[in-house]
Design a protein around this motif. Structure first.
Motif, mmCIF file in Angstrom:
data_model
loop_
_atom_site.group_PDB
_atom_site.id
_atom_site.type_symbol
_atom_site.label_atom_id
_atom_site.label_comp_id
_atom_site.label_asym_id
_atom_site.label_seq_id
_atom_site.Cartn_x
_atom_site.Cartn_y
_atom_site.Cartn_z
ATOM 1 N N TYR A 152 0.857 -1.182 0.000
ATOM 2 C CA TYR A 152 0.000 0.000 0.000
ATOM 3 C C TYR A 152 0.897 1.236 0.000
ATOM 4 N N TYR A 153 0.839 1.993 -1.083
ATOM 5 C CA TYR A 153 1.695 3.167 -1.223
ATOM 6 C C TYR A 153 0.934 4.408 -0.761
ATOM 7 N N ARG A 154 1.465 5.069 0.269
ATOM 8 C CA ARG A 154 0.766 6.220 0.838
ATOM 9 C C ARG A 154 0.593 7.360 -0.163
ATOM 10 N N SER A 155 1.478 7.440 -1.152
ATOM 11 C CA SER A 155 1.327 8.473 -2.177
ATOM 12 C C SER A 155 1.024 7.868 -3.540
ATOM 13 N N GLY A 156 0.768 6.577 -3.584
ATOM 14 C CA GLY A 156 0.475 5.925 -4.848
ATOM 15 C C GLY A 156 1.578 6.178 -5.857
ATOM 16 N N TYR A 157 1.174 6.307 -7.119
ATOM 17 C CA TYR A 157 2.085 6.806 -8.146
ATOM 18 C C TYR A 157 1.818 8.308 -8.223
ATOM 19 N N PHE A 158 2.611 9.051 -8.942
ATOM 20 C CA PHE A 158 2.466 10.504 -8.900
ATOM 21 C C PHE A 158 1.298 10.996 -9.751
ATOM 22 N N ARG A 159 0.790 12.174 -9.407
ATOM 23 C CA ARG A 159 -0.137 12.912 -10.256
ATOM 24 C C ARG A 159 0.680 13.808 -11.177
ATOM 25 N N GLN A 160 0.328 13.826 -12.433
ATOM 26 C CA GLN A 160 1.120 14.530 -13.438
ATOM 27 C C GLN A 160 0.426 15.821 -13.865
ATOM 28 N N SER A 161 1.193 16.897 -13.941
ATOM 29 C CA SER A 161 0.733 18.134 -14.556
ATOM 30 C C SER A 161 1.841 18.651 -15.451
ATOM 31 N N LEU A 162 1.564 19.710 -16.180
ATOM 32 C CA LEU A 162 2.542 20.286 -17.101
ATOM 33 C C LEU A 162 2.866 21.708 -16.688
ATOM 34 N N THR A 163 4.133 22.096 -16.835
ATOM 35 C CA THR A 163 4.514 23.488 -16.631
ATOM 36 C C THR A 163 4.148 24.284 -17.883
ATOM 37 N N ALA A 164 4.331 25.581 -17.814
ATOM 38 C CA ALA A 164 3.986 26.436 -18.948
ATOM 39 C C ALA A 164 4.747 26.042 -20.205
ATOM 40 N N ASP A 165 5.980 25.545 -20.031
ATOM 41 C CA ASP A 165 6.763 25.172 -21.211
ATOM 42 C C ASP A 165 6.646 23.688 -21.552
ATOM 43 N N GLU A 170 5.639 16.450 -11.189
ATOM 44 C CA GLU A 170 5.057 15.369 -10.385
ATOM 45 C C GLU A 170 4.564 15.897 -9.041
ATOM 46 N N ASN A 171 3.435 15.394 -8.640
ATOM 47 C CA ASN A 171 2.891 15.715 -7.320
ATOM 48 C C ASN A 171 2.472 14.415 -6.651
ATOM 49 N N TYR A 172 2.832 14.276 -5.374
ATOM 50 C CA TYR A 172 2.552 13.037 -4.642
ATOM 51 C C TYR A 172 1.550 13.309 -3.522
ATOM 52 N N PRO A 173 0.257 13.157 -3.804
ATOM 53 C CA PRO A 173 -0.736 13.386 -2.748
ATOM 54 C C PRO A 173 -0.668 12.294 -1.692
ATOM 55 N N SER A 174 -0.887 12.667 -0.455
ATOM 56 C CA SER A 174 -0.908 11.678 0.621
ATOM 57 C C SER A 174 -2.299 11.070 0.699
ATOM 58 N N LEU A 175 -2.364 9.756 0.594
ATOM 59 C CA LEU A 175 -3.651 9.062 0.583
ATOM 60 C C LEU A 175 -3.973 8.516 1.972
ATOM 61 N N ASP A 176 -5.174 8.773 2.424
ATOM 62 C CA ASP A 176 -5.613 8.263 3.719
ATOM 63 C C ASP A 176 -6.326 6.934 3.512
ATOM 64 N N HIS A 231 11.422 6.105 12.189
ATOM 65 C CA HIS A 231 11.063 7.065 11.140
ATOM 66 C C HIS A 231 11.533 6.623 9.751
ATOM 67 N N ASP A 232 12.772 6.150 9.627
ATOM 68 C CA ASP A 232 13.299 5.815 8.299
ATOM 69 C C ASP A 232 12.612 4.603 7.703
ATOM 70 N N LEU A 233 12.008 3.754 8.534
ATOM 71 C CA LEU A 233 11.310 2.575 8.020
ATOM 72 C C LEU A 233 9.840 2.867 7.709
ATOM 73 N N ARG A 234 9.315 3.951 8.230
ATOM 74 C CA ARG A 234 7.925 4.305 7.917
ATOM 75 C C ARG A 234 7.764 4.636 6.438
ATOM 76 N N THR A 235 8.855 5.067 5.805
ATOM 77 C CA THR A 235 8.760 5.511 4.409
ATOM 78 C C THR A 235 8.992 4.398 3.395
ATOM 79 N N VAL A 236 9.139 3.162 3.849
ATOM 80 C CA VAL A 236 9.417 2.071 2.904
ATOM 81 C C VAL A 236 8.312 1.967 1.843
ATOM 82 N N THR A 237 7.069 2.129 2.248
ATOM 83 C CA THR A 237 5.965 2.014 1.292
ATOM 84 C C THR A 237 5.390 3.382 0.930
ATOM 85 N N ASP A 238 6.262 4.387 0.857
ATOM 86 C CA ASP A 238 5.749 5.732 0.585
ATOM 87 C C ASP A 238 5.289 5.909 -0.855
#
Length: 860
Positions: A152-165, A170-176, A231-238
């Motif tokens: 279970y990935y707390r941020s899943g895969y990333f959300r993609q947007s585009l810059t002006a150019d 990438e944006n990683y929303p935190s999923l509850d 703390h460092d092991l909490r991020t294994v499934t980030d």
């Protein structure tokens, strides 16, 4: 102000609406339109705002509206009917229950690093995850006793947007997880189950287990982001596919070893039988085999080799990559660090670290190869299309030295897609009218009934779906331009961008360089002319995510965006960011043509084109993956390939020119050639042919039945035979097979074919003339029935290499001098021309899947 922490509070449902809770948390709603329609009727506007997520909807709907629905007889009748339908679906016998239970597994464990079940559970990045999700849904529809395992990935895969150019952001929303259709696995006292793994430096990695119910299939997802971890092991499934190799190996250790431990806890709590078949969907979870060896050593007091024998008999490995660069490889020192120098202080102290390292050994002694480990731990392996099977046999032939690639024991099961998830409602309704039920759509003869459907009606459905896609594209295009900094005043052109009557081509997938996102831009002027043709225009919709660390892939996206931003063409071509399942569904439904132009043979399967075909889309593709075996000249178009050409630029030029030619000379003329009613009859007949021919083939129900019959059932039978007692000794067959393997490996360097004699041929041999071969073999202590001696015959090339040889078993015919054994056979010559033969010896045992399993062969 920003909240310190975000969490989800679920609504309290009136007792009369309690069934909504069950309907919302079983992900069957994601492929059951009547259930989706019921939730939409609660509040149509809120349903859209909630992303068509029942759990989110029920958390946001006003209590007054729930009270109102609790008194609405029409709604309650629909709710009761759907709840009863779900109960029936979960309990009635399915296809699997109609099979002979004695030959079938009692349970199957399916491991994957990602699962694309529904967009509300974003645990996927691309094709591998979507394939895994479709596997689960079809396993549920067929009634398989399958348990799935992932992270279970707390941020899943990333959300993609585009810059002006046009650069990917990438944006990683935190999923509850509390706000998702998940439940926490808990023991009888209500305490959450914790899976634990020993880590270096006396640390312990712990994970809770979330359960997603996918119809009849439980999906166990391990989550390390819990207070019990440092703390460092909490991020294994980030994140999915995030972090460095150290992060990655922790994820794969947790998925494999922790996944087995999660299954043990789940089956004990739920009272389910332990699986007797284990399926690795890629090598990421390969450590599951090592953990199972540990279990046999620790709990059954078996030796390592006997435990390995049992694990191999019951394990299936599926490879999805056609290139070595796609395989996870770790430094040997890193693996050794986790398993301990002597095995005593490591993750699995019962398992010798040297044996673990041997599973992942490859030609580079500094690397540990996860695919090699998967193949060495599995008695059965497969690629995901016929072509990919051939590519895989060549890619992994180093594990079977002395065998031609064609004899490497890696088969193939061509992928499939889940019909109810990916077919548009209009096609499902038409199928129901023709077949009487959606379940009948698994049968090819039902698809033949499409011949009865009027050409105009098929065209009407295709046109309706294209119009819906154009509406969706305009909305997404507006959101993207606003995110990139445009103002509403600049976007008036979007209201008429794209045209529901114009030939629409889709290209959407992950963006590694081999998929060649920008091949269509090879000649920009020619593409522009196609887009803007006055009489026969086309429009192109492009989407896809590049890996966050892949700047080359991001540069390809930017090239497309910059071309599509130009005012001259922006109403005819668009790159849509944040490609996910909801966008994909609209594209598959509405696109007339699905474009795929990978570098052959680097596309293992390519299931996106299958989903388009399921909706009457015509494929325009390089013959790679599934299209190589199922293209028939009438279900789309083949882009000629220049594979093998060393100059990559010239290859791209050649294949791009071929693509433009097809669009100009075949695709657009066929689409725009209309009768007096405005129907393109030739096009529609190609659509009909595609649906009839490919419809039943591309279904994941066909794929899962193939896995069941060709891999799961044989693995279950092999495991039962191998685990059988002999003379009252538990696992006696496994012990005997283990001892045989050891004797063979010790004897093999000394086995020798000392003489081969041929007789019987006339002076001028003819096709079918009989040849008698006699071989004298020194078996180094093995018995004649413990080997298979074969004559190998076929045409030979200029270097005397046998081409497409035929093998003939030779029969033991007595003893020779010096303790040797004599084997002979008489066989007709199978081919004409320049013919040759040789003799070889292979190990033979009834519990091996094949005589090539051990990778041992002695040639004359």
């Amino acid at each position: 102000m920003k909240a310190l922490r975000r969490f989800t509070v679920r609504a309290h449902l009136p007792e009369r609406l309690a069934a909504l809770g069950r309907l919302s948390t079983n992900l069957r709603w994601s492929w059951d339109k009547p259930t989706q329609d019921l939730f939409a009727s609660i509040d149509p506007r809120l349903w859209q705002q909630a992303g068509q997520d029942p759990v989110a909807l029920l958390g946001a709907v006003a209590p007054a509206r729930l009270d109102e629905l609790a008194e609405d007889e029409q709604f309650l009748n629909a709710l009761d009917q759907l709840a009863a339908d779900l109960d029936d679906y979960l309990s009635r016998p399915m296809w699997y229950q109609e099979q002979d239970s004695k030959s079938m597994p009692s349970g199957i464990a399916y491991f994957s690093m990602e699962f694309g079940v529904a967009e509300v559970l974003p645990n996927y990045s691309g094709g591998l995850g979507i394939l895994a999700g479709d596997h689960l849904k079809s396993a549920s529809d067929l009634g398989l006793p399958l348990i799935a395992v992932g992270l279970y990935y707390r941020s899943g895969y990333f959300r993609q947007s585009l810059t002006a150019d046009g650069w990917q952001h990438e944006n990683y929303p935190s999923l509850d997880p509390q706000g998702l259709p998940l439940r926490l696995l808990a023991d009888a006292a209500g305490a959450p189950v914790l899976v634990e793994l020993a880590m270096p430096d006396a640390k312990v990695l712990r994970a809770r287990v979330w359960v997603a119910q996918v119809g009849r299939i439980p999906l166990l997802l391990l989550d390390s982001d819990i207070p019990e971890n440092e703390h460092d092991l909490r991020t294994v499934t980030d994140r999915l596919y995030g972090g460095d190799q150290e992060h990655r190996i922790k994820q794969e250790l947790l998925a494999g070893i922790g996944g087995i431990r999660a299954i043990r806890a789940f089956t004990a709590i739920e009272g389910r039988p332990a699986p007797d078949v284990y399926h690795m969907n890629e090598g990421h979870a390969g450590f599951l085999g090592v953990e199972r060896i540990r279990e046999y050593i620790s709990e059954q007091k078996l030796d390592f080799d006997t435990a390995l024998t049992l694990v191999r008999a019951s394990t299936v490995f599926t490879t999805h990559t056609p290139v070595p660069a796609g395989i996870d490889r770790f430094p040997v020192e890193m693996v050794q660090m986790y398993f301990g120098d002597d095995g005593k202080d490591g993750l699995l102290p019962e398992v010798p670290v040297g044996r673990v390292l041997a599973f992942g050994a490859e030609d580079d002694p500094s690397k540990f190869n996860m695919a090699h480990m998967g193949l060495r731990l599995a008695q059965r392996a497969n690629g995901v299309s016929l072509l990919h099977g051939r590519v895989s046999r060549a890619m992994f032939d180093e594990l079977w030295p002395g065998f031609d690639p064609a004899e490497v024991p890696i088969g193939s099961i061509t992928n499939g897609v889940h019909g109810p998830t990916w077919a548009a409602p209009q096609w499902i309704e038409l199928g129901r009218e023709l077949a009487g039920s959606t379940e009948a759509l698994r049968e090819p003869n039902v698809w033949a009934r499409l011949q009865q459907v009027d050409t105009g009606h098929i065209w009407w459905i295709r046109s309706q779906l294209r119009a819906l896609l154009v509406e969706d594209v305009r909305q997404r295009l507006r959101r993207s331009w606003l995110e990139r900094g445009a103002s509403e005043a600049e976007l008036g052109w979007i209201a008429t961008a794209f045209d529901p009557d114009v030939l629409t081509i889709g290209f959407a997938r992950r963006v590694p360089t081999y998929k060649r996102l920008t091949l269509m831009l090879r000649d920009p002027q020619r593409l522009e002319a196609l887009l803007l043709d006055k009489d026969r225009p086309l429009q192109l919709i492009v989407a896809g995510k590049s890996h966050p660390a892949d700047d080359a892939g991001k540069a390809l996206i930017q090239q497309i965006v910059k071309f599509a931003d130009r005012p001259e063409v922006r109403h005819r071509i668009a790159f849509l960011p944040d490609y996910d399942m909801s966008m994909a569904r609209q594209l598959y439904w509405g696109c007339d043509v699905w474009l795929n132009n990978p570098l052959r043979p680097l596309e293992a399967c390519g299931t996106s084109g299958m989903k388009s075909a399921l909706n009457g889309g015509l494929n325009l593709s390089i013959r790679d993956g599934w299209w190589d075996e199922w293209y028939d000249g009438e279900n789309g178009w083949e882009i000629p390939t220049a594979d093998g050409l060393a100059d990559e630029n010239r290859r791209d030029d050649i294949e791009a020119a071929a693509l433009y030619n097809l669009l100009e000379q075949s695709v657009t003329p066929t689409f725009y050639d209309r009768d007096d009613k405005g129907v393109p009859n030739r096009w529609v007949e190609m659509v009909r042919h595609t649906l009839q021919g490919l419809g039943p083939k591309v279904l994941a129900s066909r794929m899962v039945r193939d896995y069941t019959e060709k891999y799961y059932a044989p693995a279950a039978q092999s495991f039962r035979r191998t685990s059988a007692p002999i003379d009252g000794l538990p696992f006696g067959a496994a012990r005997e097979l283990s001892a045989y393997r050891q004797r063979v490996r010790e004897a093999w360097p000394h086995i020798e074919i000392t003489d081969v004699d041929s007789t019987g041929l006339p002076d001028t041999p003819l096709l079918g003339s009989e040849l008698t071969l006699t071989a004298t073999v020194a078996l180094a202590g093995l018995k004649p029935d413990e080997v298979d001696v074969q004559a190998v015959l076929g045409r030979v090339d200029a270097s005397d290499a046998l081409q497409d040889p035929v093998t003939v078993d030779m029969v033991h015919s007595g003893s020779g001098d010096g303790g040797t054994d004599i084997f002979s056979t008489t066989t007709p010559l199978p081919v004409a021309g320049s013919v040759g033969y040789t003799v070889r010896v292979l190990p033979h045992h009834p519990l091996l899947a094949g005589d090539n399993e051990l990778g041992l062969v002695t040639l004359a």
